[in-house]
Write a protein that holds these residues in place. Structure first.
Motif, PDB file in Angstrom:
ATOM      1  N   PRO A  89       0.830  -1.216   0.000  1.00 45.43           N
ATOM      2  CA  PRO A  89       0.000   0.000   0.000  1.00 45.43           C
ATOM      3  C   PRO A  89       0.860   1.260   0.000  1.00 45.43           C
ATOM      4  O   PRO A  89       1.986   1.258   0.485  1.00 45.43           O
ATOM      5  CB  PRO A  89      -0.813  -0.124   1.292  1.00 45.43           C
ATOM      6  N   ASP A  90       0.320   2.326  -0.532  1.00 48.04           N
ATOM      7  CA  ASP A  90       1.052   3.588  -0.628  1.00 48.04           C
ATOM      8  C   ASP A  90       0.966   4.405   0.655  1.00 48.04           C
ATOM      9  O   ASP A  90       1.862   5.197   0.961  1.00 48.04           O
ATOM     10  CB  ASP A  90       0.495   4.434  -1.780  1.00 48.04           C
ATOM     11  N   LEU A  91      -0.123   4.240   1.412  1.00 51.57           N
ATOM     12  CA  LEU A  91      -0.364   5.064   2.590  1.00 51.57           C
ATOM     13  C   LEU A  91      -0.746   4.211   3.792  1.00 51.57           C
ATOM     14  O   LEU A  91      -1.313   3.127   3.644  1.00 51.57           O
ATOM     15  CB  LEU A  91      -1.499   6.058   2.336  1.00 51.57           C
ATOM     16  N   LYS A  92      -0.418   4.746   4.969  1.00 48.41           N
ATOM     17  CA  LYS A  92      -0.938   4.185   6.215  1.00 48.41           C
ATOM     18  C   LYS A  92      -1.769   5.282   6.862  1.00 48.41           C
ATOM     19  O   LYS A  92      -1.317   6.422   6.989  1.00 48.41           O
ATOM     20  CB  LYS A  92       0.184   3.760   7.155  1.00 48.41           C
ATOM     21  N   ILE A  93      -2.994   4.955   7.264  1.00 47.02           N
ATOM     22  CA  ILE A  93      -3.937   5.943   7.767  1.00 47.02           C
ATOM     23  C   ILE A  93      -4.354   5.564   9.177  1.00 47.02           C
ATOM     24  O   ILE A  93      -4.817   4.445   9.421  1.00 47.02           O
ATOM     25  CB  ILE A  93      -5.179   6.032   6.850  1.00 47.02           C
ATOM     26  N   ASN A  94      -4.156   6.493  10.116  1.00 46.24           N
ATOM     27  CA  ASN A  94      -4.608   6.316  11.499  1.00 46.24           C
ATOM     28  C   ASN A  94      -5.730   7.307  11.766  1.00 46.24           C
ATOM     29  O   ASN A  94      -5.621   8.484  11.397  1.00 46.24           O
ATOM     30  CB  ASN A  94      -3.465   6.560  12.493  1.00 46.24           C
ATOM     31  N   ALA A  95      -6.796   6.844  12.403  1.00 42.02           N
ATOM     32  CA  ALA A  95      -7.943   7.712  12.685  1.00 42.02           C
ATOM     33  C   ALA A  95      -8.288   7.679  14.171  1.00 42.02           C
ATOM     34  O   ALA A  95      -8.181   6.637  14.816  1.00 42.02           O
ATOM     35  CB  ALA A  95      -9.150   7.287  11.860  1.00 42.02           C
ATOM     36  N   ILE A  96      -8.670   8.822  14.723  1.00 44.17           N
ATOM     37  CA  ILE A  96      -9.199   8.935  16.079  1.00 44.17           C
ATOM     38  C   ILE A  96     -10.605   9.504  15.956  1.00 44.17           C
ATOM     39  O   ILE A  96     -10.790  10.647  15.507  1.00 44.17           O
ATOM     40  CB  ILE A  96      -8.327   9.854  16.953  1.00 44.17           C
ATOM     41  N   TYR A  97     -11.599   8.697  16.363  1.00 49.34           N
ATOM     42  CA  TYR A  97     -12.982   9.108  16.144  1.00 49.34           C
ATOM     43  C   TYR A  97     -13.900   8.444  17.150  1.00 49.34           C
ATOM     44  O   TYR A  97     -13.844   7.228  17.295  1.00 49.34           O
ATOM     45  CB  TYR A  97     -13.406   8.744  14.723  1.00 49.34           C
ATOM     46  N   PRO A  98     -14.700   9.186  17.885  1.00 45.84           N
ATOM     47  CA  PRO A  98     -14.751  10.652  17.929  1.00 45.84           C
ATOM     48  C   PRO A  98     -13.513  11.207  18.645  1.00 45.84           C
ATOM     49  O   PRO A  98     -13.043  10.621  19.616  1.00 45.84           O
ATOM     50  CB  PRO A  98     -16.012  10.946  18.728  1.00 45.84           C
ATOM     51  N   ALA A  99     -13.023  12.321  18.175  1.00 48.45           N
ATOM     52  CA  ALA A  99     -11.838  12.952  18.759  1.00 48.45           C
ATOM     53  C   ALA A  99     -12.258  14.057  19.721  1.00 48.45           C
ATOM     54  O   ALA A  99     -13.205  14.802  19.447  1.00 48.45           O
ATOM     55  CB  ALA A  99     -10.954  13.537  17.656  1.00 48.45           C
ATOM     56  N   THR A 100     -11.571  14.146  20.843  1.00 44.20           N
ATOM     57  CA  THR A 100     -11.856  15.175  21.837  1.00 44.20           C
ATOM     58  C   THR A 100     -10.990  16.404  21.575  1.00 44.20           C
ATOM     59  O   THR A 100     -10.044  16.374  20.770  1.00 44.20           O
ATOM     60  CB  THR A 100     -11.584  14.662  23.256  1.00 44.20           C
ATOM     61  N   GLU A 101     -11.280  17.476  22.288  1.00 43.60           N
ATOM     62  CA  GLU A 101     -10.477  18.691  22.183  1.00 43.60           C
ATOM     63  C   GLU A 101      -9.046  18.425  22.625  1.00 43.60           C
ATOM     64  O   GLU A 101      -8.095  19.019  22.083  1.00 43.60           O
ATOM     65  CB  GLU A 101     -11.096  19.802  23.024  1.00 43.60           C
ATOM     66  N   THR A 102      -8.864  17.518  23.574  1.00 47.07           N
ATOM     67  CA  THR A 102      -7.510  17.144  24.019  1.00 47.07           C
ATOM     68  C   THR A 102      -6.738  16.496  22.889  1.00 47.07           C
ATOM     69  O   THR A 102      -5.551  16.781  22.685  1.00 47.07           O
ATOM     70  CB  THR A 102      -7.599  16.179  25.216  1.00 47.07           C
ATOM     71  N   HIS A 103      -7.392  15.611  22.132  1.00 47.83           N
ATOM     72  CA  HIS A 103      -6.741  14.993  20.978  1.00 47.83           C
ATOM     73  C   HIS A 103      -6.346  16.056  19.945  1.00 47.83           C
ATOM     74  O   HIS A 103      -5.250  16.004  19.369  1.00 47.83           O
ATOM     75  CB  HIS A 103      -7.669  13.974  20.311  1.00 47.83           C
ATOM     76  N   ILE A 104      -7.244  16.984  19.705  1.00 52.29           N
ATOM     77  CA  ILE A 104      -6.987  18.007  18.690  1.00 52.29           C
ATOM     78  C   ILE A 104      -5.769  18.849  19.077  1.00 52.29           C
ATOM     79  O   ILE A 104      -4.906  19.132  18.241  1.00 52.29           O
ATOM     80  CB  ILE A 104      -8.237  18.890  18.503  1.00 52.29           C
TER      81      ILE A 104
END
Length: 322
Positions: free
Chosen positions: A89-104
């Protein structure tokens, strides 16, 4: 259970950070929950980190197209396009969902400052900060430890009777394919040790077992020698449940391996061994120096405390003799 993230429903809001060195970009956006069993709460914040994976092993036909950018004397610069591959694969994608204001705040681009944390500042500022964290912040760690998630990825787990047990599994940063970027993590089974400050001489058997089993697993499964590994502990860590990072020693350029944040496991073991105090609590007595980003929850109180450290040092300086 947290709602499932779907990249195709992701709507970009803004770029939080981009890093040319790691070939990655971190994005903030929204995704609407679509569920027949629960009320739709509206768009939910999501953080998506996209990074280029390591180049596959070169072979004829790998580069299918090139375009000359410039040529000077014996030097030529070109763009190139790779052959699409289901196995690389060309990309590795990590997701945080739902994200909190602390994560942001954590994943946003930020300047860092170097701070010194005395044992007194740990007790008055840092320890209350850690103790205030809700258990939900490390629920994902609990899910791994109990086998609720990622059970099939675990490479080693201590026997249930082990007083200082741990498990080893691939870190989410690793694509599980490229040995040059090998990245594992050892998680303590007990939640007693939150961070480096809690590590005591009585934890030496656990630390040595992590080192021993890591070397054995990596050699048997991946063919790497013990001298090709870098084992380290973060302070401050990204989450407060004791863990050891295990990285290919040739995997350089990671920001989280910077001096002042990464403490080599071998050095931690050595310091505990030479500690002559009966309690073996050298890390509770040390002043630790590390970097803090401006968005970190400890940044404001720790920066305010630095002036007091400088004033006390100034007062302790001997008066110059005329």
């Amino acid at each position: 259970m947290a709602p499932q993230f779907n990249l195709h429903d992701f709507e970009l809001e803004r770029v939080l950070n981009d890093d040319p060195q790691t070939h990655s970009v971190t994005l903030l956006g929204r995704q609407r929950i679509a569920s027949e069993t629960q009320q739709d709460p509206g768009p939910q914040a999501a953080i998506v980190r996209i990074e280029k994976t390591a180049l596959p092993k070169f072979s004829d036909g790998l580069v299918v197209k090139t375009q000359v950018i410039e040529s000077t004397d014996i030097y030529t610069w070109l763009f190139g396009w790779l052959q699409p591959s289901d196995s690389s694969p060309d990309l590795k994608i990590n997701a945080i969902y739902p994200a909190t204001e602390t994560h942001i705040r954590k994943y946003s681009k930020q300047s860092v400052h170097i701070v010194r944390e005395t044992p007194e500042l740990y007790e008055s500022i840092v320890k209350p900060y850690i103790e205030a964290f809700p258990s939900s912040r490390t629920q994902w760690v609990t899910d791994i430890l109990t086998g609720t998630s990622e059970a099939e990825k675990v490479l080693f787990r201590s026997p249930p009777s082990s007083p200082d047990g741990f498990l080893i599994l691939p870190d989410m940063k690793w694509d599980t394919v490229t040995l040059g970027s090998l990245y594992l993590v050892a998680l303590a089974l007990s939640s007693e040790v939150k961070c480096l400050r809690d590590v005591k001489k009585r934890h030496l058997p656990m630390l040595k077992a992590i080192r021993r089993e890591t070397r054995r697993i990596v050699e048997e499964r991946f063919g790497l020698e013990s001298t090709q590994l870098r084992l380290f502990v973060h302070y401050q860590p990204s989450y407060y449940h004791f863990h050891v990072h295990i990285v290919n020693a040739n995997y350089l350029g990671l920001q989280n391996m910077a001096a002042g944040q990464a403490h080599l496991l071998d050095d931690i073991i050595s310091l505990l061994e030479v500690d002559s105090s009966p309690e073996g609590v050298i890390f509770q007595r040390m002043t630790l120096t590390y970097s803090l980003g401006e968005n970190h929850g400890l940044f404001a109180p720790m920066m305010a405390a630095q002036a007091g450290l400088e004033d006390s040092e100034a007062g302790a300086r001997p008066t110059a003799v005329a």
